[in-house]
Design a protein around this motif. Sequence first.
Motif, PDB file in Angstrom:
ATOM      1  N   LEU A  85      30.789  27.310   4.827  1.00 15.67           N
ATOM      2  CA  LEU A  85      29.688  28.063   5.411  1.00 15.67           C
ATOM      3  C   LEU A  85      29.731  28.038   6.933  1.00 15.67           C
ATOM      4  CD1 LEU A  85      27.244  29.774   4.730  1.00 15.67           C
ATOM      5  CD2 LEU A  85      25.851  27.688   4.737  1.00 15.67           C
ATOM      6  N   ASP A  86      30.189  26.943   7.508  1.00 13.91           N
ATOM      7  CA  ASP A  86      30.295  26.858   8.966  1.00 13.91           C
ATOM      8  C   ASP A  86      31.277  27.897   9.504  1.00 13.91           C
ATOM      9  OD1 ASP A  86      28.442  24.857   9.230  1.00 13.91           O
ATOM     10  OD2 ASP A  86      29.911  23.225   9.213  1.00 13.91           O
ATOM     11  N   ASP A  87      32.367  28.131   8.759  1.00 14.94           N
ATOM     12  CA  ASP A  87      33.323  29.159   9.177  1.00 14.94           C
ATOM     13  C   ASP A  87      32.660  30.530   9.216  1.00 14.94           C
ATOM     14  OD1 ASP A  87      35.619  27.482   9.402  1.00 14.94           O
ATOM     15  OD2 ASP A  87      35.785  27.457   7.225  1.00 14.94           O
ATOM     16  N   ILE A  88      31.840  30.805   8.197  1.00 14.69           N
ATOM     17  CA  ILE A  88      31.155  32.099   8.120  1.00 14.69           C
ATOM     18  C   ILE A  88      30.174  32.254   9.268  1.00 14.69           C
ATOM     19  CG2 ILE A  88      29.645  33.550   6.711  1.00 14.69           C
ATOM     20  CD1 ILE A  88      32.420  33.175   5.506  1.00 14.69           C
ATOM     21  N   ILE A  89      29.400  31.215   9.505  1.00 13.70           N
ATOM     22  CA  ILE A  89      28.366  31.272  10.549  1.00 13.70           C
ATOM     23  C   ILE A  89      28.985  31.365  11.938  1.00 13.70           C
ATOM     24  CG2 ILE A  89      26.484  29.971  11.640  1.00 13.70           C
ATOM     25  CD1 ILE A  89      25.875  28.815   8.842  1.00 13.70           C
ATOM     26  N   SER A  90      30.090  30.653  12.154  1.00 13.67           N
ATOM     27  CA  SER A  90      30.673  30.574  13.505  1.00 13.67           C
ATOM     28  C   SER A  90      31.622  31.727  13.825  1.00 13.67           C
ATOM     29  CB  SER A  90      31.436  29.248  13.660  1.00 13.67           C
ATOM     30  OG  SER A  90      32.500  29.168  12.724  1.00 13.67           O
ATOM     31  N   GLU A  91      31.817  32.667  12.902  1.00 13.97           N
ATOM     32  CA  GLU A  91      32.694  33.822  13.158  1.00 13.97           C
ATOM     33  C   GLU A  91      31.940  34.834  14.014  1.00 13.97           C
ATOM     34  OE1 GLU A  91      35.831  35.702  13.667  1.00 13.97           O
ATOM     35  OE2 GLU A  91      36.031  33.993  12.318  1.00 13.97           O
TER      36      GLU A  91
ATOM     37  N   LEU B  24      36.125  33.987  -3.157  1.00 16.90           N
ATOM     38  CA  LEU B  24      37.209  33.141  -3.666  1.00 16.90           C
ATOM     39  C   LEU B  24      37.644  32.132  -2.615  1.00 16.90           C
ATOM     40  CD1 LEU B  24      39.381  35.799  -5.568  1.00 16.90           C
ATOM     41  CD2 LEU B  24      37.955  33.989  -6.581  1.00 16.90           C
ATOM     42  N   CYS B  25      37.691  32.558  -1.341  1.00 13.25           N
ATOM     43  CA  CYS B  25      38.034  31.632  -0.260  1.00 13.25           C
ATOM     44  C   CYS B  25      37.008  30.507  -0.152  1.00 13.25           C
ATOM     45  CB  CYS B  25      38.135  32.380   1.069  1.00 13.25           C
ATOM     46  SG  CYS B  25      39.589  33.433   1.221  1.00 13.25           S
ATOM     47  N   LEU B  26      35.739  30.820  -0.381  1.00 12.09           N
ATOM     48  CA  LEU B  26      34.692  29.793  -0.376  1.00 12.09           C
ATOM     49  C   LEU B  26      34.811  28.864  -1.586  1.00 12.09           C
ATOM     50  CD1 LEU B  26      31.685  32.033   0.743  1.00 12.09           C
ATOM     51  CD2 LEU B  26      32.648  30.138   2.059  1.00 12.09           C
ATOM     52  N   LEU B  27      35.124  29.439  -2.740  1.00 12.32           N
ATOM     53  CA  LEU B  27      35.204  28.652  -3.976  1.00 12.32           C
ATOM     54  C   LEU B  27      36.337  27.640  -3.945  1.00 12.32           C
ATOM     55  CD1 LEU B  27      34.432  31.398  -6.657  1.00 12.32           C
ATOM     56  CD2 LEU B  27      33.007  29.411  -6.088  1.00 12.32           C
ATOM     57  N   VAL B  28      37.452  27.988  -3.305  1.00 13.38           N
ATOM     58  CA  VAL B  28      38.599  27.068  -3.273  1.00 13.38           C
ATOM     59  C   VAL B  28      38.658  26.284  -1.956  1.00 13.38           C
ATOM     60  CG1 VAL B  28      39.940  28.474  -4.871  1.00 13.38           C
ATOM     61  CG2 VAL B  28      40.173  28.877  -2.413  1.00 13.38           C
ATOM     62  N   ASN B  29      37.559  26.346  -1.181  1.00 15.66           N
ATOM     63  CA  ASN B  29      37.404  25.558   0.048  1.00 15.66           C
ATOM     64  C   ASN B  29      38.385  25.920   1.160  1.00 15.66           C
ATOM     65  OD1 ASN B  29      35.194  23.938  -0.793  1.00 15.66           O
ATOM     66  ND2 ASN B  29      36.590  22.671  -2.019  1.00 15.66           N
TER      67      ASN B  29
ATOM     68  N   THR C   9      33.540  45.785  -2.329  1.00 14.92           N
ATOM     69  CA  THR C   9      33.379  44.785  -3.397  1.00 14.92           C
ATOM     70  C   THR C   9      34.585  43.857  -3.442  1.00 14.92           C
ATOM     71  OG1 THR C   9      32.095  46.376  -4.680  1.00 14.92           O
ATOM     72  CG2 THR C   9      32.960  44.470  -5.864  1.00 14.92           C
ATOM     73  N   VAL C  10      35.771  44.416  -3.276  1.00 13.53           N
ATOM     74  CA  VAL C  10      36.987  43.610  -3.267  1.00 13.53           C
ATOM     75  C   VAL C  10      36.960  42.625  -2.099  1.00 13.53           C
ATOM     76  CG1 VAL C  10      39.503  43.666  -3.009  1.00 13.53           C
ATOM     77  CG2 VAL C  10      38.349  45.398  -4.412  1.00 13.53           C
ATOM     78  N   ALA C  11      36.511  43.071  -0.932  1.00 10.13           N
ATOM     79  CA  ALA C  11      36.445  42.188   0.235  1.00 10.13           C
ATOM     80  C   ALA C  11      35.438  41.054   0.007  1.00 10.13           C
ATOM     81  CB  ALA C  11      36.053  42.991   1.470  1.00 10.13           C
ATOM     82  N   PHE C  12      34.281  41.372  -0.584  1.00 13.45           N
ATOM     83  CA  PHE C  12      33.309  40.323  -0.927  1.00 13.45           C
ATOM     84  C   PHE C  12      33.928  39.332  -1.915  1.00 13.45           C
ATOM     85  CE2 PHE C  12      29.885  42.893   0.918  1.00 13.45           C
ATOM     86  CZ  PHE C  12      29.037  41.907   1.397  1.00 13.45           C
ATOM     87  N   LEU C  13      34.682  39.847  -2.881  1.00 14.87           N
ATOM     88  CA  LEU C  13      35.349  38.978  -3.853  1.00 14.87           C
ATOM     89  C   LEU C  13      36.331  38.053  -3.153  1.00 14.87           C
ATOM     90  CD1 LEU C  13      36.095  38.154  -6.774  1.00 14.87           C
ATOM     91  CD2 LEU C  13      37.755  40.040  -6.767  1.00 14.87           C
TER      92      LEU C  13
END
Length: 467
Positions: free
Chosen positions: A308-314, A299-304, A291-295
């Motif tokens: 989403l491209d970073d997530i998809i391309s990992e 937070l990294c997504l919320l503050v830019n 849960t902490v890792a998802f958080l």
Amino acid sequence: MHSFHRLLLCVFIGLFIYLLPQPASLSIEAWKLLAIFIGTIFGLILRPLPMGATALVGLCIAIFTNTLDVKTQALTGFSSHVIWLIVMVFFIARAVIKTNFGIRIAYYFLSLVGSKTLYLGYAMSFAEMCLAPFIPSSTARAGGVMFPIIKSISETLGSTPADGTEKKVGSFLIQVGFHANAITSAMFLTASAANLIAQSLAAQQGIEILWSNWFIASCVPAMCSIILMPYLIYKLDPPQETELQNATKIAQAQLKKLGPVSQKEKYMAGIFVVMLLLWAGETVFGINATTVAFLGVSLCLLVNILDLDDIISEKEAWNTLLWLSILFTMSTYLQKFGLISWMAGYLSALTQGFSPMSVLMILAFSYLYIHYFFAGNTTQVTSVYPAFLAVCIMSGAPPLLSALLLGFLSALYACLTHYATAAAPIYFAAGFVPVKTWWKVGFFISLLYVVCWFGIGMLWWKFLGLY
């Protein structure tokens, strides 16, 4: 050997295991799954296909041979919270690299203690230690942060394999960087994917490993290791240049080039602090590590910091999700089908007559050195850790101590060879260290670990009341 021939060899190994006489006390499902699992493990070692593809082929064989049911068994690993924790922290690692936060930390340490080659080794080690809790992939820390810095510093100081000056400072720094990677991986539960797998496998045997009890148990032997390791390498493979006039200036110049700490770096530092507090206080806050890792990723997504491209391309994260989920599924059902208990009983008979702590020491020592036969650390964890842990418990050894010590060694055995973990080829391929030196230094580093973890560690764990 051609990749097709390696693939045939893996199939032959699995088929050979299956055709051996089946022990009377084992079910046919357990025996078939063992054959498939061993064939898959050899596939991960020999690499006829990428790891994800190899694991997927193994899973398909398990499904088509009716060893695992596709509706209720074959896909269970994909729902494991531990696997998703590992995937999430790959995204955290990308955020660290993307913001240059990890690079800033490394150059900051270098700027403080860069006047001597030995001090420079310590700077790299402590930079690794600061990054390790938040980048749970030794490969990501090595390839994304530490190795590029170490290689750049070495070349700037006039040490490169291209002109035969690798022993000037580069060979020393490469080896210290790699071994610091292994020590810090053992120090923090969230520093290596193998640790999280060990945590999950221990939970299957009723042992709860938390971020806090892992760190409390590891901190003293790990600090002893990280203090002694650079000096030992300094003596085993001494650099030709011991005084550095420009290292501090190089670090300061690089920090100046990075400019002031950016807003995103400040956000990243804040997210680190939040995650570390929640991980360390899991029992207090009641929030599990996944849960902490998802958080943290949210937070990294919320503050830019991430998009989403970073997530998809990992790709490495999704590849890990694929092969690790499949191995986790196979390992889980090997235990449910009774194979782990059968293996533990066999090993227990071999160690009969020894005291519980002697059994733990014998198996831990064996667990460390059989890694000469493994490429990568996760394959040994998934295939050997459950049986060794079960034998320790059956002998009467303290369950938590047994699980932790084998877990620590699952990171430390990376020291032995240039193929022992995925981070090793990154450092080795740079060409600064010949194979003979790599293996020699690795063996003596393993003896250092025996002193620090089997010796000092046991005294520390006795003080903590773990046995």
